[in-house]
Design a protein around this motif. Structure first.
Motif, PDB file in Angstrom:
ATOM      1  N   TYR A 178       0.842  -1.208   0.000  1.00 35.28           N
ATOM      2  CA  TYR A 178       0.000   0.000   0.000  1.00 35.28           C
ATOM      3  C   TYR A 178       0.867   1.244   0.000  1.00 35.28           C
ATOM      4  O   TYR A 178       0.589   2.207  -0.740  1.00 35.28           O
ATOM      5  CB  TYR A 178      -0.926  -0.017   1.206  1.00 35.28           C
ATOM      6  CG  TYR A 178      -1.808   1.198   1.286  1.00 35.28           C
ATOM      7  CD1 TYR A 178      -2.922   1.345   0.452  1.00 35.28           C
ATOM      8  CD2 TYR A 178      -1.518   2.225   2.198  1.00 35.28           C
ATOM      9  CE1 TYR A 178      -3.731   2.488   0.538  1.00 35.28           C
ATOM     10  CE2 TYR A 178      -2.325   3.361   2.274  1.00 35.28           C
ATOM     11  CZ  TYR A 178      -3.424   3.464   1.442  1.00 35.28           C
ATOM     12  OH  TYR A 178      -4.216   4.597   1.500  1.00 35.28           O
ATOM     13  N   ASP A 180       3.892   1.493  -1.127  1.00 33.24           N
ATOM     14  CA  ASP A 180       4.541   1.580  -2.439  1.00 33.24           C
ATOM     15  C   ASP A 180       3.572   2.095  -3.510  1.00 33.24           C
ATOM     16  O   ASP A 180       3.950   2.914  -4.412  1.00 33.24           O
ATOM     17  CB  ASP A 180       5.084   0.208  -2.861  1.00 33.24           C
ATOM     18  CG  ASP A 180       6.261  -0.228  -2.003  1.00 33.24           C
ATOM     19  OD1 ASP A 180       6.848   0.639  -1.319  1.00 33.24           O
ATOM     20  OD2 ASP A 180       6.570  -1.458  -1.962  1.00 33.24           O
ATOM     21  N   SER A 181       2.342   1.660  -3.448  1.00 36.71           N
ATOM     22  CA  SER A 181       1.355   2.136  -4.423  1.00 36.71           C
ATOM     23  C   SER A 181       1.074   3.616  -4.235  1.00 36.71           C
ATOM     24  O   SER A 181       0.922   4.370  -5.227  1.00 36.71           O
ATOM     25  CB  SER A 181       0.072   1.311  -4.310  1.00 36.71           C
ATOM     26  OG  SER A 181      -0.566   1.554  -3.063  1.00 36.71           O
ATOM     27  N   GLU A 182       1.004   4.066  -3.005  1.00 39.76           N
ATOM     28  CA  GLU A 182       0.772   5.486  -2.733  1.00 39.76           C
ATOM     29  C   GLU A 182       1.954   6.307  -3.245  1.00 39.76           C
ATOM     30  O   GLU A 182       1.780   7.388  -3.850  1.00 39.76           O
ATOM     31  CB  GLU A 182       0.586   5.691  -1.216  1.00 39.76           C
ATOM     32  CG  GLU A 182      -0.724   5.177  -0.684  1.00 39.76           C
ATOM     33  CD  GLU A 182      -1.916   5.952  -1.213  1.00 39.76           C
ATOM     34  OE1 GLU A 182      -1.777   7.169  -1.447  1.00 39.76           O
ATOM     35  OE2 GLU A 182      -2.990   5.336  -1.378  1.00 39.76           O
ATOM     36  N   MET A 209       3.050   3.013 -11.429  1.00 41.78           N
ATOM     37  CA  MET A 209       1.911   3.257 -10.517  1.00 41.78           C
ATOM     38  C   MET A 209       0.895   2.154 -10.654  1.00 41.78           C
ATOM     39  O   MET A 209       0.366   1.629  -9.647  1.00 41.78           O
ATOM     40  CB  MET A 209       1.288   4.599 -10.841  1.00 41.78           C
ATOM     41  CG  MET A 209       0.084   4.920  -9.958  1.00 41.78           C
ATOM     42  SD  MET A 209      -0.817   6.356 -10.538  1.00 41.78           S
ATOM     43  CE  MET A 209      -1.550   5.721 -12.064  1.00 41.78           C
ATOM     44  N   THR A 210       0.621   1.793 -11.915  1.00 41.17           N
ATOM     45  CA  THR A 210      -0.394   0.753 -12.131  1.00 41.17           C
ATOM     46  C   THR A 210       0.073  -0.562 -11.505  1.00 41.17           C
ATOM     47  O   THR A 210      -0.712  -1.286 -10.872  1.00 41.17           O
ATOM     48  CB  THR A 210      -0.631   0.563 -13.624  1.00 41.17           C
ATOM     49  OG1 THR A 210      -1.047   1.810 -14.207  1.00 41.17           O
ATOM     50  CG2 THR A 210      -1.686  -0.482 -13.893  1.00 41.17           C
ATOM     51  N   LYS A 212       2.208  -1.017  -8.986  1.00 40.85           N
ATOM     52  CA  LYS A 212       2.178  -0.928  -7.512  1.00 40.85           C
ATOM     53  C   LYS A 212       0.766  -1.011  -6.971  1.00 40.85           C
ATOM     54  O   LYS A 212       0.519  -1.633  -5.911  1.00 40.85           O
ATOM     55  CB  LYS A 212       2.842   0.371  -7.058  1.00 40.85           C
ATOM     56  CG  LYS A 212       4.346   0.444  -7.362  1.00 40.85           C
ATOM     57  CD  LYS A 212       5.103  -0.634  -6.594  1.00 40.85           C
ATOM     58  CE  LYS A 212       6.627  -0.526  -6.846  1.00 40.85           C
ATOM     59  NZ  LYS A 212       7.355  -1.584  -6.144  1.00 40.85           N
ATOM     60  N   ILE A 213      -0.147  -0.391  -7.703  1.00 44.54           N
ATOM     61  CA  ILE A 213      -1.546  -0.474  -7.235  1.00 44.54           C
ATOM     62  C   ILE A 213      -2.033  -1.916  -7.294  1.00 44.54           C
ATOM     63  O   ILE A 213      -2.748  -2.398  -6.393  1.00 44.54           O
ATOM     64  CB  ILE A 213      -2.414   0.463  -8.068  1.00 44.54           C
ATOM     65  CG1 ILE A 213      -2.074   1.929  -7.767  1.00 44.54           C
ATOM     66  CG2 ILE A 213      -3.905   0.203  -7.831  1.00 44.54           C
ATOM     67  CD1 ILE A 213      -2.789   2.930  -8.643  1.00 44.54           C
ATOM     68  N   GLN A 214      -1.583  -2.626  -8.353  1.00 43.29           N
ATOM     69  CA  GLN A 214      -2.001  -4.029  -8.475  1.00 43.29           C
ATOM     70  C   GLN A 214      -1.390  -4.859  -7.358  1.00 43.29           C
ATOM     71  O   GLN A 214      -2.066  -5.713  -6.765  1.00 43.29           O
ATOM     72  CB  GLN A 214      -1.561  -4.557  -9.850  1.00 43.29           C
ATOM     73  CG  GLN A 214      -2.015  -5.984 -10.138  1.00 43.29           C
ATOM     74  CD  GLN A 214      -3.535  -6.129 -10.154  1.00 43.29           C
ATOM     75  OE1 GLN A 214      -4.246  -5.221 -10.691  1.00 43.29           O
ATOM     76  NE2 GLN A 214      -4.054  -7.214  -9.609  1.00 43.29           N
ATOM     77  N   GLN A 215      -0.137  -4.624  -7.080  1.00 44.35           N
ATOM     78  CA  GLN A 215       0.506  -5.341  -5.979  1.00 44.35           C
ATOM     79  C   GLN A 215      -0.165  -5.036  -4.643  1.00 44.35           C
ATOM     80  O   GLN A 215      -0.349  -5.934  -3.794  1.00 44.35           O
ATOM     81  CB  GLN A 215       1.984  -4.984  -5.925  1.00 44.35           C
ATOM     82  CG  GLN A 215       2.810  -5.527  -7.079  1.00 44.35           C
ATOM     83  CD  GLN A 215       4.249  -5.107  -7.012  1.00 44.35           C
ATOM     84  OE1 GLN A 215       4.654  -4.406  -6.067  1.00 44.35           O
ATOM     85  NE2 GLN A 215       5.052  -5.484  -8.017  1.00 44.35           N
ATOM     86  N   SER A 216      -0.534  -3.788  -4.478  1.00 41.82           N
ATOM     87  CA  SER A 216      -1.245  -3.404  -3.236  1.00 41.82           C
ATOM     88  C   SER A 216      -2.580  -4.102  -3.141  1.00 41.82           C
ATOM     89  O   SER A 216      -2.976  -4.591  -2.063  1.00 41.82           O
ATOM     90  CB  SER A 216      -1.406  -1.893  -3.185  1.00 41.82           C
ATOM     91  OG  SER A 216      -2.127  -1.524  -2.036  1.00 41.82           O
TER      92      SER A 216
END
Length: 628
Positions: A178, A180-182, A209-210, A212-216
Motif C-alpha cells: 500500500y 509503495d502504491s501510494e 503506478m499501475t 504498484k496499485i495491483q501489488q497493493s
C-alpha cells in the motif's frame, strides 16, 4: 480358614459394589458435565489447568503411597500377632496343665488372636489387590490422558500461532504494498505535472503506478484472506477445539476426584467386611474368659495332687510311770525313731537316707526278695517312673494306669483295624492275583499280629497293675486302716509309696523306705495296723515284736465289746474291703463302735457257730438306735 474364606467372599462382593458405585458416579458426572465446563469458563487458563491436573494426580499417588504404608503396617501387625501367638503356645512340658479351665481359656484366646491376625492379613491383601492396584492403574491412565490432552492443546495452540503469524506477514505485505502504491501514485502525479519530462517518461511512471496499485490490491486480498482464515481458526479454536481439550482435562480431573472418593469408601468397606468376624473373635475371647471356673480348677488340683493317704490320727498320751524301768530306754529310742520317720514323711523324705539295708537280711530267701526289688527298681519308664507307677501316691498311680490302659486299648483298636485291612487286601489278592501278590501282605500281617500280641500282653500287664492298685487302695481305705494307726503305745504312718511302716525302727541303721518291702497292708481284723508278712528287721510289726524280739509271740485274749445300740440296714451292702462285713436290707445288727468321722460304723451279729461276726459297714447304709 473358614473366617478367611468369608472375608475373601465379603471383599469380593465389596469390590463389585465399589465398581458399580464408581460407574454410577461417572454416569451422574456425565449428565452434569453440560452445566459447567472448563472449556467455556476457563478458556484462557490452559497453563493453570495443566498445573492443577498434575497436582491432582500427585495427590492420587500420595493416597496410593498412604495405602501402601498402611498395608505394610497391617502385614507387620498380623505377622507380629502370629509370632505372639506362636511364642505363647503351651510348651510340651506344660501340656499337663491344659486340663485347667484357665489354661483352656488362654489357648482359646490365642486361637482367637490368631484369627484376628488372619483378618488383618485379609485387610492387607484386599487393600493391596482392590484399592492400591486400582489407584495405581487410575493414576497411570490419568497421566497418559493428561499428556495426550496437553499435547493436543499444544498442537491447537501451535496451529493458531502459525495462522496468526501468516496473518501478520500478510498484513505487513499489504502495508508495504500500500505504501509503495501510494508513492507510485505520487510520483506519477508529479511526473504528469512536470512539463520537462517526456511523454515516455511519464508513461513509465504511469506503468509503475499501475503495477504498484495491483501489488497493493493483491496484498490486500491476501491480507483479507489470511484475516478471514485466522478469525475462523481462532473462533474454532476457542469455541470448539480448545474447549474440547479442556473438557477432557475436566473429565480427567473429575475422574481422579471420583476415584479418590470411591477408593476411600472401598478401603473403609474392606475394613467393615472383616468387622463382623473380628466381633466374633472378640465374642470368642469373652466366651473363653467366661468359661474359666475357679472351683473346677481347684477340684482338678485336688484330683491331680491327691495322694489318697489318710491324715494322721491323734498321738496318744503315754504314761511312762506304767512302763517297766528296763524298757524306758527302748521306749525312748522308739519314740525318737517314730518322730524322725514322721518328720521325714511329712517333709517328702527330705531326711538323709540311712544306709545298711543289706545288714538286716540274712537268709537266701530274703536276699532273693532284695534282688527282686532291685530288678523292679531298674524297670523304669522313659520319664524315670516305675513301670507300674508304684512310686506315685495311690490316686496318681491309678490315674496313670488308667491313662496307660486307655492308650493301649486305642493302639490295639488301631492295630486291629490295620490287621483287618491287610487281611481283606490279602483275600482280594488271592482272589485276583493281577491286583497284587498275596505274599507281600503276609509279612505285614505277621508283623501286625506280633505288634497286636505285644500290645495285648502289655494291656493285660497294666490291667493287673491297676487291679492290684485298686486292691491296695481298698485295703488302705478299709474301715479299720486309719483306726489301727495307734498300737501298743506307738504310732504308724505311711510313706509316699503307699506302704504301711511301723516307725518303731531299731535305730539309724535301717532305711526309711524299708516298709515298701511289705507284702500286704494293715487289715481291720488284725488290730495291729501292720502286715503279718513283714520282713524281719524291716521296721514293721507290732510294738511287742520290736520290744521283745522276733522269736517271742504273745497272744492276748480280747474281751468282746459291749453293744452301744442297734442298727437296721437301709440298703444291702456287699463287703469289698478288708475288715467290712456284708449285710442285707432290713437286717438288725449290734453297734459296737460308732462312726469316728471316717464314714464307717463297727457292727456285729450272731453267726451259725454260736459266735459273732464283727466288721464295718457304711454309716449312710444304716439307721442307728443307741442305748441311753
Amino acid at each position: 480358614m473358614k473366617l478367611c474364606n468369608e472375608s475373601v467372599a465379603s471383599s469380593s462382593s465389596s469390590r463389585h459394589s465399589s465398581n458399580n458405585k464408581l460407574a454410577e458416579s461417572e454416569n451422574a458426572a456425565a449428565e452434569n458435565s453440560n452445566n459447567m465446563s472448563w472449556g467455556t469458563e476457563l478458556w484462557d487458563q490452559n497453563e493453570n489447568l495443566g498445573i492443577h491436573t498434575n497436582r491432582g494426580i500427585d495427590a492420587l499417588d500420595k493416597f496410593a503411597n498412604f495405602l501402601r504404608d498402611r498395608v505394610t503396617i497391617e502385614t507387620e501387625y498380623a505377622g507380629k500377632l502370629r509370632r505372639l501367638v506362636k511364642n505363647y503356645q503351651p510348651k510340651k512340658k506344660e501340656e499337663e496343665d491344659n486340663e485347667f479351665t484357665s489354661m483352656q481359656a488362654f489357648r482359646n484366646l490365642l486361637k482367637e488372636v490368631g484369627d484376628l491376625a488372619g483378618q488383618r492379613e485379609v485387610v492387607s491383601e484386599s487393600l493391596q489387590l482392590q484399592i492400591i492396584q486400582g489407584v495405581t492403574l487410575l493414576s497411570k491412565a490419568l497421566r497418559e490422558d493428561r499428556k495426550k490432552c496437553l499435547s493436543d492443546g499444544a498442537m491447537l495452540q501451535q496451529n493458531l500461532t502459525t495462522q496468526l503469524s501468516s496473518l501478520e506477514r500478510a498484513k505487513r505485505n499489504y502495508e508495504k504494498a500500500y505504501r509503495d502504491s501510494e508513492k507510485a501514485v505520487d510520483n506519477y502525479k508529479k511526473a504528469d505535472m512536470d512539463l520537462n519530462l517526456s511523454r515516455a517518461e511519464v508513461e513509465r511512471y504511469k506503468n509503475i503506478m499501475t503495477s504498484k496499485i495491483q501489488q497493493s490490491d493483491d496484498a490486500k486480498n491476501e491480507y483479507a484472506n489470511q484475516l478471514q482464515k485466522t478469525n475462523n481458526l481462532q473462533q474454532q479454536h476457542f469455541s470448539i477445539l480448545l474447549p474440547a481439550v479442556l473438557s477432557r482435562l475436566q473429565e480427567l480431573d473429575e475422574k481422579r476426584t471420583r476415584g479418590i472418593r470411591e477408593f476411600i469408601i472401598g478401603a473403609a468397606e474392606v475394613e467393615s467386611s472383616v468387622a463382623p468376624i473380628i466381633a466374633r473373635c472378640m465374642e470368642g475371647i469373652v466366651k473363653a474368659g467366661e468359661s474359666i471356673n475357679e472351683k473346677e480348677d481347684s477340684f482338678k488340683v485336688i484330683e491331680r495332687y491327691q495322694s489318697g493317704f489318710a491324715p494322721p490320727t491323734d498321738i496318744p498320751f503315754e504314761d511312762l510311770s506304767k512302763l517297766d524301768p528296763d524298757s524306758l530306754q527302748d521306749h525312748y529310742n522308739n519314740s525318737m525313731s517314730n518322730h524322725l520317720t514322721m518328720r521325714g514323711t511329712m517333709s517328702a523324705n527330705k531326711i538323709k537316707k540311712r544306709v545298711g539295708i543289706f545288714n538286716i537280711f540274712g537268709s537266701n530267701k530274703q536276699r532273693q526278695i532284695i534282688e527282686a526289688c532291685i530288678t523292679m527298681k531298674n524297670s523304669l519308664t522313659a520319664d524315670g517312673q516305675k513301670e507300674d507307677f508304684s512310686d506315685l501316691p495311690p490316686n496318681q498311680q491309678r490315674k496313670k494306669l488308667q491313662a496307660k490302659i486307655a492308650e493301649l486299648q486305642q493302639k490295639i483298636a488301631q492295630e486291629t483295624n490295620a490287621r483287618d485291612g491287610l487281611m481283606k487286601m490279602k483275600i482280594v489278592y488271592e482272589a485276583n492275583s493281577s491286583l497284587g501278590n498275596p505274599m507281600t501282605v503276609e509279612g505285614q500281617l505277621n508283623e501286625s499280629e506280633h505288634k497286636l500280641e505285644k500290645l495285648k500282653i502289655d494291656l493285660k500287664k497294666y490291667q493287673g497293675y491297676f487291679e492290684r492298685a485298686n486292691q491296695a487302695q481298698v485295703a488302705n481305705n478299709s474301715p479299720q486302716a486309719n483306726r489301727n494307726q495307734l498300737q501298743n503305745g506307738h504310732r504308724t504312718s505311711r510313706h509316699s509309696n503307699g506302704s504301711a511302716d511301723d516307725h518303731h525302727d531299731e535305730g539309724d541303721d535301717q532305711p526309711d523306705d524299708a516298709g515298701s518291702l511289705s507284702s500286704s497292708s494293715a487289715s481291720p481284723e488284725s488290730g495291729l495296723g501292720t502286715s503279718h508278712t513283714s520282713l524281719p528287721g524291716s521296721g514293721q510289726g507290732s510294738a511287742n515284736e520290736n520290744a521283745i524280739g522276733e522269736d517271742a509271740y504273745f497272744e492276748t485274749e480280747v474281751e468282746p465289746l459291749q453293744p452301744l445300740g442297734t442298727c437296721r440296714a437301709l440298703y444291702p451292702f456287699e463287703a469289698s474291703s478288708e475288715g467290712s462285713i456284708p449285710m442285707n436290707e432290713g437286717e438288725e445288727l449290734q453297734v459296737i463302735e460308732i462312726d469316728q468321722g471316717d464314714g464307717w460304723t463297727r457292727v456285729r451279729r450272731a453267726n451259725d457257730s454260736n459266735g459273732w461276726d464283727e466288721g464295718f459297714v457304711p454309716t449312710s447304709y444304716i439307721e442307728c438306735t443307741l442305748y441311753a
